[in-house]
Design a protein around this motif. Structure first.
Motif, PDB file in Angstrom:
ATOM      1  N   GLY A 104     -10.382  63.107  57.213  1.00  0.00           N
ATOM      2  CA  GLY A 104     -11.143  64.263  56.764  1.00  0.00           C
ATOM      3  C   GLY A 104     -10.486  64.898  55.551  1.00  0.00           C
ATOM      4  O   GLY A 104      -9.348  64.582  55.192  1.00  0.00           O
ATOM      5  N   ALA A 114     -11.228  68.636  54.932  1.00  0.00           N
ATOM      6  CA  ALA A 114     -12.102  69.756  55.281  1.00  0.00           C
ATOM      7  C   ALA A 114     -12.019  70.922  54.302  1.00  0.00           C
ATOM      8  O   ALA A 114     -10.929  71.413  54.002  1.00  0.00           O
ATOM      9  CB  ALA A 114     -11.756  70.258  56.685  1.00  0.00           C
ATOM     10  N   ASN A 167     -18.932  69.107  49.071  1.00  0.00           N
ATOM     11  CA  ASN A 167     -19.561  67.801  49.248  1.00  0.00           C
ATOM     12  C   ASN A 167     -19.045  66.736  48.283  1.00  0.00           C
ATOM     13  O   ASN A 167     -19.436  65.569  48.385  1.00  0.00           O
ATOM     14  CB  ASN A 167     -21.080  67.917  49.066  1.00  0.00           C
ATOM     15  CG  ASN A 167     -21.737  68.711  50.186  1.00  0.00           C
ATOM     16  OD1 ASN A 167     -21.172  68.885  51.256  1.00  0.00           O
ATOM     17  ND2 ASN A 167     -22.940  69.193  49.929  1.00  0.00           N
ATOM     18  N   GLY A 188     -16.461  63.634  55.385  1.00  0.00           N
ATOM     19  CA  GLY A 188     -17.446  64.566  55.924  1.00  0.00           C
ATOM     20  C   GLY A 188     -17.233  64.801  57.403  1.00  0.00           C
ATOM     21  O   GLY A 188     -18.158  64.627  58.204  1.00  0.00           O
ATOM     22  N   SER A 227     -15.904  71.206  58.503  1.00  0.00           N
ATOM     23  CA  SER A 227     -15.966  72.248  57.484  1.00  0.00           C
ATOM     24  C   SER A 227     -15.877  73.602  58.165  1.00  0.00           C
ATOM     25  O   SER A 227     -16.242  73.749  59.341  1.00  0.00           O
ATOM     26  CB  SER A 227     -17.275  72.180  56.686  1.00  0.00           C
ATOM     27  OG  SER A 227     -17.402  70.954  55.995  1.00  0.00           O
ATOM     28  N   THR A 238     -21.444  67.338  56.471  1.00  0.00           N
ATOM     29  CA  THR A 238     -20.336  67.404  57.414  1.00  0.00           C
ATOM     30  C   THR A 238     -20.833  67.124  58.823  1.00  0.00           C
ATOM     31  O   THR A 238     -21.990  67.415  59.146  1.00  0.00           O
ATOM     32  CB  THR A 238     -19.658  68.789  57.348  1.00  0.00           C
ATOM     33  OG1 THR A 238     -18.512  68.815  58.176  1.00  0.00           O
ATOM     34  CG2 THR A 238     -20.621  69.897  57.790  1.00  0.00           C
ATOM     35  N   LEU A 255     -19.402  71.987  61.605  1.00  0.00           N
ATOM     36  CA  LEU A 255     -19.243  73.196  60.798  1.00  0.00           C
ATOM     37  C   LEU A 255     -18.972  74.372  61.721  1.00  0.00           C
ATOM     38  O   LEU A 255     -19.728  74.621  62.656  1.00  0.00           O
ATOM     39  CB  LEU A 255     -20.516  73.461  59.971  1.00  0.00           C
ATOM     40  CG  LEU A 255     -20.616  74.797  59.235  1.00  0.00           C
ATOM     41  CD1 LEU A 255     -19.491  74.955  58.226  1.00  0.00           C
ATOM     42  CD2 LEU A 255     -21.978  74.936  58.554  1.00  0.00           C
ATOM     43  N   GLY A 305     -17.861  62.646  62.512  1.00  0.00           N
ATOM     44  CA  GLY A 305     -18.139  62.927  61.120  1.00  0.00           C
ATOM     45  C   GLY A 305     -19.288  62.126  60.551  1.00  0.00           C
ATOM     46  O   GLY A 305     -19.972  61.366  61.255  1.00  0.00           O
ATOM     47  N   SER A 363     -16.130  59.554  56.770  1.00  0.00           N
ATOM     48  CA  SER A 363     -15.360  60.035  57.921  1.00  0.00           C
ATOM     49  C   SER A 363     -15.809  59.390  59.225  1.00  0.00           C
ATOM     50  O   SER A 363     -15.290  59.724  60.288  1.00  0.00           O
ATOM     51  CB  SER A 363     -15.459  61.562  58.036  1.00  0.00           C
ATOM     52  OG  SER A 363     -14.689  62.182  57.027  1.00  0.00           O
TER      53      SER A 363
END
Length: 494
Positions: free
Chosen positions: A269, A271, A419, A424, A427, A446, A449, A465, A469
């Motif tokens: 990731g 993030a 992005n 992804g 977040s 993502t 979130l 993900g 990811s």
């Protein structure tokens, strides 16, 4: 802050001889690995070579696969209710043994004792969740178009599973694979990280003592390439579950694809944490400092790029740095330790290289930036500002205690930067605006979130993900879907 304790009182390992870990768990029993190679493991606190993990041979791999095949036949025929009882029993044993396991984990992996205890508690909760979900793998009846026909959809276990887990969460990552696999009725061959071999191995004892039949769970250690190629290509193995680095995951997925094996990928990731002008800055600074430096930043969901709207940038930066300065870096066994060492010397050097590259390209060191001393794998909690997209650290996952601060003006600018990278997984965002929250929910690329709090990783919530990811989920009701296949039977009565 950069205070490291090295003393007998704090239980640093000080044996003069190197320990040898030979044990493989195959067909319900511990056996000695018969391979010729081994992995050298260092104590993350001292940096000294303290143990070696003997590799499984091809003979050992064949034995594990055969045990998994036989174990699957037995385990799949147990009722979902019976499987639930055994998995929940394992969860309770994990809780009972938590103090000893936590100390072992801290010594091997480096995280503070409190974090190790928290990981074990979460792992037990995960097992409880998966056990109960296994009792709810419902099928359905489909009304037929003509009389005398029954149409039944059932969900059945996919078969023996090959799974691979890293060292950052040696119990939790393993449980996220063992739990749903067993709950669905699959057997599993697990290859954990050699750096935390002793910690992950306790799971074999836990499940054996809970009554799991031989062959349903098997543990191997050894050369990652050799083990993955053997297991994934073997016709007995029907599903592959991998957690680890993005590049390694791509290689594993490629092998699985060549053999038409289904797989689950939980990969790297990068993030973003987006802080807007209307955010509660004090709360955001506290929560994000905790999330960033938890487990020394060795978490795929760790926030890395801190995107702060210009109106609150200075305020957030000051409060965030003040929180980071409260971190007490020490041997994880030490009372009061809130951040331990990185697990390996290789990880320490990689993170330091990323920091140095960023500094050479113009980043400002707001805090930290250097190794602590010359003993062990300790790195200062680091905050960099004035970061730019040409820096390696803005594109490669550091997997370490480094926060990157940058400003933005508009919501669209923040979304574009969030992005930009191929990752992804997770977040984070902090805003009082429901309109902004809704916009982020639809536009951020993502898998997870969390807005205005830290709400990821619970047993009952999805965990996975998108983009590079990975794919698939290791939490929530979706977790068992990976280990089940749909079977349709249309029966005309003669």
């Amino acid at each position: 802050m950069a205070h490291i304790l090295h003393s007998e009182e704090n239980e640093i390992v000080a044996e003069s001889s190197v320990r040898t870990h030979r044990r493989l768990f195959i067909d319900g029993a511990w056996i000695d690995a018969t391979g010729h190679g081994h992995t050298e493991v260092c104590d993350p606190v001292t940096g000294k070579f303290v143990s070696k993990v003997v590799h499984a041979s091809e003979k050992d791999l064949r034995a594990a696969v055969e045990a998994s095949r036989a174990g699957f036949v037995v385990w799949r025929d147990r009722s979902a209710f019976h499987r639930c009882k055994i998995i929940r029993s394992a969860a309770n044993l994990l809780r009972e043994r938590a103090p000893q396991i936590a100390r072992l984990m801290t010594r091997e992996q480096g995280k503070p004792l409190k974090e190790a205890g928290g990981e074990i508690a979460l792992s037990a909760d995960l097992l409880d969740w998966f056990a109960e979900e296994g009792r709810r793998t419902y099928g359905r009846m489909i009304p037929a178009r003509v009389p005398g026909v029954s149409q039944v959809v059932s969900r059945v276990p996919v078969g023996p599973v090959a799974a691979f887990t890293p060292s950052n969460f040696p119990i939790a990552q393993a449980v996220r694979k063992i739990g749903p696999a067993l709950a669905a009725g699959c057997s599993i061959v697990l290859k954990p990280a050699e750096e935390t071999a002793a910690t992950t191995s306790v799971l074999a004892d836990v499940f054996r003592d809970a009554g799991l039949p031989p062959g349903a769970l098997n543990l191997l250690y050894g050369d990652p390439t050799e083990i993955s190629e053997h297991l994934i290509s073997h016709p007995v193995i029907r599903f592959v579950s991998f957690t680890g680095a993005m590049q390694t995951g791509k290689a594993v997925a490629a092998i699985a694809g060549m053999h038409m094996k289904r797989c689950l990928m939980e990969l790297s990731g990068h993030a973003p944490a987006i802080i807007f002008n209307d955010a509660e800055i004090d709360a955001a600074a506290k929560l994000l400092a905790f999330a960033k430096y938890y487990n020394s930043g060795q978490a795929c969901v760790s926030p890395i790029r801190f995107l702060v709207q210009s109106g609150v940038y200075d305020d957030f930066k000051d409060q965030f740095i003040a929180e980071v300065k409260r971190i007490h870096v020490a041997n994880g066994i030490s009372p009061g330790s809130t951040m331990g060492p990185l697990t390996t010397e290789q990880r320490l050097r990689f993170v330091q290289d990323l920091i140095d590259d960023a500094i050479e390209r113009g980043a400002t060191v707001e805090l930290g930036g250097k190794r602590i001393g010359d003993i062990g794998h300790f790195l200062e909690p680091t905050v960099l500002s004035n970061v730019t997209v040409d820096m390696r650290i803005m594109n490669e996952e550091p997997f370490g205690p480094v926060a990157l601060l940058s400003e933005f003006e508009t919501v669209e600018q923040a979304i574009k930067e969030a992005n930009r990278v191929p990752h992804g997984l997770a977040s984070y965002a902090f805003t009082r605006s429901n309109a902004i929250a809704d916009h982020l929910s639809s536009e951020l690329e993502t898998g997870m979130l969390s807005i205005n709090h830290l709400g990821l990783g619970l047993p009952e919530t999805p965990y996975g993900g998108v983009k590079a990811s990975g794919y698939g989920s290791e939490g929530g009701t979706e977790a068992l879907d990976n280990y089940l296949v749909t079977k349709f039977v249309s029966h005309a009565v003669m």
